[in-house]
Design a protein around this motif. Structure first.
Motif, PDB file in Angstrom:
ATOM      1  N   VAL A 130      -7.966 -10.684   6.864  1.00 17.40           N
ATOM      2  CA  VAL A 130      -7.959 -11.829   5.973  1.00 17.40           C
ATOM      3  C   VAL A 130      -7.199 -11.443   4.708  1.00 17.40           C
ATOM      4  O   VAL A 130      -7.540 -10.467   4.044  1.00 17.40           O
ATOM      5  CB  VAL A 130      -9.396 -12.283   5.638  1.00 17.40           C
ATOM      6  N   ARG A 131      -6.135 -12.202   4.419  1.00 14.00           N
ATOM      7  CA  ARG A 131      -5.288 -11.937   3.247  1.00 14.00           C
ATOM      8  C   ARG A 131      -5.098 -13.221   2.447  1.00 14.00           C
ATOM      9  O   ARG A 131      -5.063 -14.312   3.009  1.00 14.00           O
ATOM     10  CB  ARG A 131      -3.920 -11.424   3.674  1.00 14.00           C
ATOM     11  N   THR A 132      -4.930 -13.053   1.138  1.00 12.00           N
ATOM     12  CA  THR A 132      -4.656 -14.203   0.281  1.00 12.00           C
ATOM     13  C   THR A 132      -3.263 -14.734   0.600  1.00 12.00           C
ATOM     14  O   THR A 132      -2.305 -13.967   0.681  1.00 12.00           O
ATOM     15  CB  THR A 132      -4.733 -13.786  -1.206  1.00 12.00           C
ATOM     16  N   ASN A 133      -3.158 -16.052   0.783  1.00  7.75           N
ATOM     17  CA  ASN A 133      -1.877 -16.689   1.061  1.00  7.75           C
ATOM     18  C   ASN A 133      -1.024 -16.631  -0.205  1.00  7.75           C
ATOM     19  O   ASN A 133      -1.396 -17.217  -1.225  1.00  7.75           O
ATOM     20  CB  ASN A 133      -2.095 -18.139   1.491  1.00  7.75           C
ATOM     21  N   PRO A 134       0.124 -15.929  -0.187  1.00  6.21           N
ATOM     22  CA  PRO A 134       0.946 -15.803  -1.392  1.00  6.21           C
ATOM     23  C   PRO A 134       1.610 -17.114  -1.812  1.00  6.21           C
ATOM     24  O   PRO A 134       2.064 -17.244  -2.941  1.00  6.21           O
ATOM     25  CB  PRO A 134       1.997 -14.765  -1.001  1.00  6.21           C
ATOM     26  N   CYS A 135       1.631 -18.100  -0.921  1.00  9.09           N
ATOM     27  CA  CYS A 135       2.277 -19.379  -1.216  1.00  9.09           C
ATOM     28  C   CYS A 135       1.292 -20.408  -1.759  1.00  9.09           C
ATOM     29  O   CYS A 135       1.715 -21.407  -2.337  1.00  9.09           O
ATOM     30  CB  CYS A 135       2.939 -19.933   0.047  1.00  9.09           C
TER      31      CYS A 135
ATOM     32  N   ASN B 187       6.647 -20.933   4.343  1.00 10.15           N
ATOM     33  CA  ASN B 187       6.617 -19.707   5.151  1.00 10.15           C
ATOM     34  C   ASN B 187       6.277 -18.535   4.248  1.00 10.15           C
ATOM     35  O   ASN B 187       6.421 -18.624   3.022  1.00 10.15           O
ATOM     36  CB  ASN B 187       7.992 -19.456   5.772  1.00 10.15           C
ATOM     37  N   TYR B 188       5.847 -17.436   4.828  1.00 12.87           N
ATOM     38  CA  TYR B 188       5.673 -16.231   4.034  1.00 12.87           C
ATOM     39  C   TYR B 188       6.157 -15.025   4.814  1.00 12.87           C
ATOM     40  O   TYR B 188       6.418 -15.099   6.011  1.00 12.87           O
ATOM     41  CB  TYR B 188       4.238 -16.067   3.524  1.00 12.87           C
ATOM     42  N   GLU B 189       6.322 -13.926   4.111  1.00 11.22           N
ATOM     43  CA  GLU B 189       6.851 -12.705   4.695  1.00 11.22           C
ATOM     44  C   GLU B 189       5.806 -11.593   4.583  1.00 11.22           C
ATOM     45  O   GLU B 189       5.236 -11.383   3.515  1.00 11.22           O
ATOM     46  CB  GLU B 189       8.120 -12.307   3.944  1.00 11.22           C
TER      47      GLU B 189
ATOM     48  N   SER C 138       2.168  -5.753   2.495  1.00 11.18           N
ATOM     49  CA  SER C 138       2.233  -6.704   1.393  1.00 11.18           C
ATOM     50  C   SER C 138       2.750  -8.041   1.927  1.00 11.18           C
ATOM     51  O   SER C 138       3.360  -8.098   2.997  1.00 11.18           O
ATOM     52  CB  SER C 138       3.147  -6.183   0.270  1.00 11.18           C
ATOM     53  N   MET C 139       2.470  -9.108   1.184  1.00  7.49           N
ATOM     54  CA  MET C 139       2.918 -10.444   1.582  1.00  7.49           C
ATOM     55  C   MET C 139       3.605 -11.107   0.386  1.00  7.49           C
ATOM     56  O   MET C 139       3.227 -10.873  -0.762  1.00  7.49           O
ATOM     57  CB  MET C 139       1.737 -11.306   2.031  1.00  7.49           C
TER      58      MET C 139
END
Length: 166
Positions: free
Chosen positions: A46-51, A134-136, A159-160
């Motif tokens: 589970v990661r924070t959405n950077p967008c 989108n994210y990377e 990293s994102m």
């Protein structure tokens, strides 16, 4: 023997051993490559959405890596990497799905000091299946090549970043 015959045959007599020596050097057998297959599992993470601040993504998948090492004829190795990633994620807040299916190639060389450690950053674009950006996902991958050409691989850092709509 006439002077004309000596002038014509002398260069042939001198050049023939040089050509033969060069041919002998050119046909030395090559060492066989060492191939290592590794899979980095991206477990349910589970990661924070950077967008979208406040949104979190449940990310999982596999990154399959094939590392081929071949002695370079001196004292080190030529290393070729082939990465094949299949990643997916789902926004826990919105339910938006993200997918990534990518192939990446890289190469590097070791010197005479072994084991040799090499780090590279590989990035994977996760494409939104909805209206969100989108994210990377980027991973720092460490490879270690030992004195026999064997290799070990590990992902050290993730990293994102937000990439917007493609």
């Amino acid at each position: 023997m006439s002077r004309r015959l000596v002038r014509r045959t002398l260069p042939v007599l001198v050049a023939a051993p040089l050509v033969a020596g060069t041919a002998t050097i050119a046909v030395l057998p090559a060492e066989a490559a060492t191939v290592v297959n590794a899979t980095i599992h991206v477990p349910a993470d589970v990661r924070t959405n950077p967008c979208s601040p406040g949104d979190v993504l449940n990310l999982d998948g596999d990154i399959h890596i094939v590392i081929t090492t071949t002695a370079n004829g001196r004292t080190g190795y030529q290393v070729k990497d082939h990465l094949n990633a299949h990643l997916s994620g789902v926004s826990i807040t919105t339910g938006t799905k993200y997918l990534s299916n990518e192939t990446t190639n890289g190469s590097w060389s070791t010197g005479p000091d072994l084991p040799a450690v090499h780090r590279d950053v590989y990035s994977f674009l996760l494409i939104s299946q909805g209206k969100t950006p989108n994210y990377e996902l980027s991973a720092t991958v460490r490879e270690t090549v030992d004195g026999s050409g064997g290799a070990d691989v590990a992902a050290e850092q993730w990293s994102m970043s937000c990439r917007g709509r493609g």
